[in-house]
Scaffold this motif. Structure first.
Motif, PDB file in Angstrom:
ATOM      1  N   GLU A  48      91.973 -13.730  13.204  1.00  0.00           N
ATOM      2  CA  GLU A  48      91.307 -14.050  11.949  1.00  0.00           C
ATOM      3  C   GLU A  48      91.227 -12.918  10.927  1.00  0.00           C
ATOM      4  OE1 GLU A  48      90.305 -17.121  11.291  1.00  0.00           O
ATOM      5  OE2 GLU A  48      90.853 -17.833  13.291  1.00  0.00           O
ATOM      6  N   ALA A  49      91.575 -11.691  11.290  1.00  0.00           N
ATOM      7  CA  ALA A  49      91.282 -10.560  10.412  1.00  0.00           C
ATOM      8  C   ALA A  49      92.540  -9.817   9.974  1.00  0.00           C
ATOM      9  CB  ALA A  49      90.348  -9.590  11.125  1.00  0.00           C
ATOM     10  N   GLN A  50      92.395  -9.089   8.876  1.00  0.00           N
ATOM     11  CA  GLN A  50      93.414  -8.142   8.414  1.00  0.00           C
ATOM     12  C   GLN A  50      92.813  -6.751   8.534  1.00  0.00           C
ATOM     13  OE1 GLN A  50      94.139  -9.277   4.379  1.00  0.00           O
ATOM     14  NE2 GLN A  50      95.688 -10.774   4.953  1.00  0.00           N
ATOM     15  N   PHE A  51      93.539  -5.847   9.168  1.00  0.00           N
ATOM     16  CA  PHE A  51      93.059  -4.491   9.366  1.00  0.00           C
ATOM     17  C   PHE A  51      93.643  -3.575   8.294  1.00  0.00           C
ATOM     18  CE2 PHE A  51      92.738  -6.560  13.399  1.00  0.00           C
ATOM     19  CZ  PHE A  51      91.572  -6.060  13.947  1.00  0.00           C
ATOM     20  N   ILE A  80      85.701 -10.797  21.114  1.00  0.00           N
ATOM     21  CA  ILE A  80      85.804 -10.237  19.760  1.00  0.00           C
ATOM     22  C   ILE A  80      87.207  -9.746  19.419  1.00  0.00           C
ATOM     23  CG2 ILE A  80      84.977  -7.934  20.411  1.00  0.00           C
ATOM     24  CD1 ILE A  80      84.152  -9.793  17.146  1.00  0.00           C
ATOM     25  N   LYS A  81      87.898  -9.089  20.342  1.00  0.00           N
ATOM     26  CA  LYS A  81      89.244  -8.592  20.025  1.00  0.00           C
ATOM     27  C   LYS A  81      90.211  -9.736  19.739  1.00  0.00           C
ATOM     28  CE  LYS A  81      89.248  -4.111  22.275  1.00  0.00           C
ATOM     29  NZ  LYS A  81      89.902  -3.275  23.284  1.00  0.00           N
ATOM     30  N   ALA A  82      90.146 -10.790  20.530  1.00  0.00           N
ATOM     31  CA  ALA A  82      91.022 -11.938  20.304  1.00  0.00           C
ATOM     32  C   ALA A  82      90.688 -12.606  18.970  1.00  0.00           C
ATOM     33  CB  ALA A  82      90.897 -12.935  21.449  1.00  0.00           C
ATOM     34  N   PHE A  83      89.390 -12.724  18.655  1.00  0.00           N
ATOM     35  CA  PHE A  83      88.974 -13.326  17.393  1.00  0.00           C
ATOM     36  C   PHE A  83      89.499 -12.512  16.213  1.00  0.00           C
ATOM     37  CE2 PHE A  83      85.975 -13.752  13.871  1.00  0.00           C
ATOM     38  CZ  PHE A  83      86.026 -15.123  13.673  1.00  0.00           C
ATOM     39  N   PRO A  85      82.802 -16.322   9.893  1.00  0.00           N
ATOM     40  CA  PRO A  85      83.064 -17.453  10.793  1.00  0.00           C
ATOM     41  C   PRO A  85      82.145 -18.639  10.513  1.00  0.00           C
ATOM     42  CG  PRO A  85      82.362 -15.489  12.021  1.00  0.00           C
ATOM     43  CD  PRO A  85      82.368 -15.126  10.590  1.00  0.00           C
ATOM     44  N   GLY A  86      82.710 -19.826  10.529  1.00  0.00           N
ATOM     45  CA  GLY A  86      81.945 -21.029  10.257  1.00  0.00           C
ATOM     46  C   GLY A  86      81.392 -21.689  11.504  1.00  0.00           C
ATOM     47  N   LYS A  87      81.837 -21.244  12.674  1.00  0.00           N
ATOM     48  CA  LYS A  87      81.389 -21.855  13.917  1.00  0.00           C
ATOM     49  C   LYS A  87      80.459 -20.920  14.661  1.00  0.00           C
ATOM     50  CE  LYS A  87      85.597 -24.512  14.391  1.00  0.00           C
ATOM     51  NZ  LYS A  87      86.773 -24.798  15.188  1.00  0.00           N
ATOM     52  N   LYS A  88      79.558 -21.498  15.417  1.00  0.00           N
ATOM     53  CA  LYS A  88      78.658 -20.724  16.251  1.00  0.00           C
ATOM     54  C   LYS A  88      79.230 -20.650  17.659  1.00  0.00           C
ATOM     55  CE  LYS A  88      74.413 -22.057  13.927  1.00  0.00           C
ATOM     56  NZ  LYS A  88      73.110 -22.685  14.079  1.00  0.00           N
ATOM     57  N   GLY A  89      78.756 -19.681  18.420  1.00  0.00           N
ATOM     58  CA  GLY A  89      79.147 -19.611  19.819  1.00  0.00           C
ATOM     59  C   GLY A  89      79.620 -18.231  20.201  1.00  0.00           C
TER      60      GLY A  89
END
Length: 57
Positions: free
Chosen positions: A43-46, A36-39, A28-32
């Motif tokens: 953004e991810a491939q499982f 986690i589940k929504a992110f 991730p390029g952003k802080k904050g």
């Protein structure tokens, strides 16, 4: 919470609760703070462990 179902990006098998998986994603390029589940859903491939073990051979 949202009833999000994740699928293995290789075999399309549904990922079960508490199942061990490998996740492929960009750092991730952003802080904050984030949910986690929504992110991960956005953004991810499982990859299930069965498919991951096949790729290691």
């Amino acid at each position: 919470m949202f009833g999000i179902k994740e699928l293995c990006s290789v075999c399309q098998k549904e990922i079960q609760l508490n199942e061990e998986v490998w996740v492929r994603m960009k750092y991730p390029g952003k802080k904050g703070m984030t949910e986690i589940k929504a992110f991960l859903h956005q953004e991810a491939q499982f990859v299930c462990m069965d498919c991951f073990e096949e790729t290691k051979k």
